[in-house]
Design an enzyme around this catalytic site. Structure first.
Site, mmCIF file in Angstrom:
data_model
loop_
_atom_site.group_PDB
_atom_site.id
_atom_site.type_symbol
_atom_site.label_atom_id
_atom_site.label_comp_id
_atom_site.label_asym_id
_atom_site.label_seq_id
_atom_site.Cartn_x
_atom_site.Cartn_y
_atom_site.Cartn_z
ATOM 1 N N THR A 152 0.869 -1.175 0.000
ATOM 2 C CA THR A 152 0.000 0.000 0.000
ATOM 3 C C THR A 152 0.906 1.224 0.000
ATOM 4 O O THR A 152 1.889 1.286 0.749
ATOM 5 C CB THR A 152 -1.024 -0.006 1.152
ATOM 6 O OG1 THR A 152 -1.836 1.166 1.037
ATOM 7 C CG2 THR A 152 -0.387 -0.076 2.531
ATOM 8 N N GLU A 153 0.616 2.177 -0.887
ATOM 9 C CA GLU A 153 1.590 3.239 -1.171
ATOM 10 C C GLU A 153 1.788 4.204 -0.008
ATOM 11 O O GLU A 153 2.729 4.984 -0.005
ATOM 12 C CB GLU A 153 1.242 3.992 -2.459
ATOM 13 C CG GLU A 153 -0.104 4.679 -2.489
ATOM 14 C CD GLU A 153 -1.184 3.808 -3.103
ATOM 15 O OE1 GLU A 153 -1.112 2.572 -2.982
ATOM 16 O OE2 GLU A 153 -2.126 4.382 -3.704
#
Lengths: 216, 223
Positions: A52-53
């Site tokens: 997840t960025e």
């Protein structure tokens, strides 16, 4: 060989197909919206690690009840869980990981895709719309492969797979696969191949899509 | 030099003056230094340029600074959200300037500032509206856009714990922009749950070394 099924794919079936196509052991980023659903169909033996960025590898399912922790969220700002072997890192590292080609697959939604694999998914270009891009442009061009999940036609029945984008570009030449309710496409060697059709024949599909299609 | 240990959030932000550029950590509410932002609100500084991933949520923190028109410009990646009504109103009224930056470019521009990099070519945004007017280059057949560092006067950051040398550890995804923002500001102001004596953080676990930290304030445990 282009396969055919008589019914359109449901959203869950699309997610299931994407999940089945993700290589074992892959590092994967699932975009907000339909792509998030793919995680529900990944199997434990696939050994896929979700990125997840906002700074985490090894993201687990959405958190519920006592597991909700406001410091542990995904890119959609939804509380999630961490799996054994998870790691946290800051934003520049997270996007370096993506931009540097270390993620195997990124799955995104789209407004439009061109036959050259150009992606539009960040801005409708509508008058008065407040633009917001988030990580869309980084995600589009960062992973080794960028796949899209979308409905193939607009509400007005127009194809979202187009010759040239009419919406503002997110990334050029970045999409290699498109999963829709009516067909799955593979974009390679400057050609759009149809891997499967669902509830529509190849010929009917070809008549509704304004780009040249080849059987896979 | 060891960081100043402030006595309150108000004390920590007292030096922020009108016209400052302020990096504010956080992704959504995770890692958002809410008490420091509230103190910034109270201290009255205005005409601010704020750098954050978003442009405020609901009726708290950064959203209130925008509501009170204390922010003349925001540099962010994702201003429009279901609860960004204060930003939306200010933007539609033409009362806030928006510089929209892809999230990874935003992070790298902040990192570059702290690392002494004068600019960098990134593939993100090439061929898009957000690269208009920027220098581009084809390198090994791929298009890149020249992006510049984002320097700031102040950074407001939330970490989990500091020692008295300013070494920081964070908590889970609340780390997000904290470590890079600490490096890119002339003055990094950090709110933590607790300040521990030197030796209270294993050097192997330090995420932000104290060299980057100028002011620390302990506000008690939020978790």
């Amino acid at each position: 060989m282009t396969t055919y099924t008589p019914e359109k794919l449901t959203r869950d079936e699309m997610a299931q197909q994407v999940a089945a196509d993700i290589p074992a052991g892959a590092f994967v980023n699932l975009g907000i919206g339909q792509p998030t659903n793919v995680s529900n169909f990944l199997t434990a033996d696939q050994g896929v690690t979700l990125h997840t960025e906002n700074g985490m590898l090894g993201m687990g399912p959405v958190a519920t009840g006592e597991d909700i922790d406001e410091d542990l969220i995904n890119a959609g700002k939804i509380p999630v869980t961490e799996l054994p072997g998870a790691s946290f890192f800051h934003h520049a590292d997270s996007f370096a990981m993506m931009r540097g080609g270390h993620l195997d697959v990124c799955v995104l939604g789209a407004f439009q895709i061109s036959e050259a694999g150009d992606l539009a998914n960040w801005h409708t270009g509508a008058e008065g719309a407040i633009p917001a891009v988030g990580g869309a442009m980084d995600l589009a061009i960062g992973a080794k492969q960028t796949w899209v999940m979308m409905s193939l036609f607009t509400k007005a029945g127009e194809s979202k797979l187009v010759k040239e984008l009419s919406y503002p570009v997110t990334g050029l030449g970045c999409v290699s696969r498109i999963y829709t309710e009516s067909a799955v496409f593979e974009l390679r060697d400057s050609t759009v191949f149809v891997r499967s059709t669902h509830g529509i024949s190849f010929e009917d599909l070809a008549s509704r899509i304004p780009v040249a299609l080849e059987r896979a | 030099m060891a960081p100043r240990i402030a006595t309150s959030a108000a004390d920590a932000v007292a030096q922020i003056t009108d016209g400052s550029t302020v990096l504010i950590g956080g992704f959504g509410n995770a890692g958002q230094p809410m008490e420091l932002i509230d103190a910034l609100m109270q201290c009255g500084a205005t005409d601010l340029t704020v750098v954050n991933n978003n442009a405020g949520q609901a009726d708290a923190g950064l959203a209130l600074l925008i509501k009170e028109r204390r922010v003349k410009k925001i540099i962010c990646s994702f201003p429009r959200q279901s609860d960004s009504w204060h930003f939306d109103e200010a933007y539609r009224a033409g009362e806030i300037e928006l510089e929209l930056v892809p999230q990874g470019n935003l992070a790298e521009r902040i990192r570059a500032a702290g690392a002494g990099i004068g600019g960098f070519f990134t593939p993100t945004g090439y061929g898009t509206l957000l690269a208009e007017g920027k220098e581009t280059r084809i390198i090994d057949g791929r298009g890149y856009v020249l992006e510049s560092p984002i320097h700031a006067d102040f950074a407001l950051i939330k970490a989990l714990r500091a020692d008295t040398h300013g070494n920081l550890v964070y908590r889970k995804t609340a780390r997000n922009f904290g470590p890079i923002m600490a490096t890119a500001a002339a003055q990094a102001i950090v709110q933590v749950d607790e300040v521990v004596p030197v030796g209270g953080i294993d050097p192997e676990n330090v995420i932000t070394p104290g060299i980057y930290v100028d002011t620390v304030v302990a506000l008690g445990g939020s978790n």
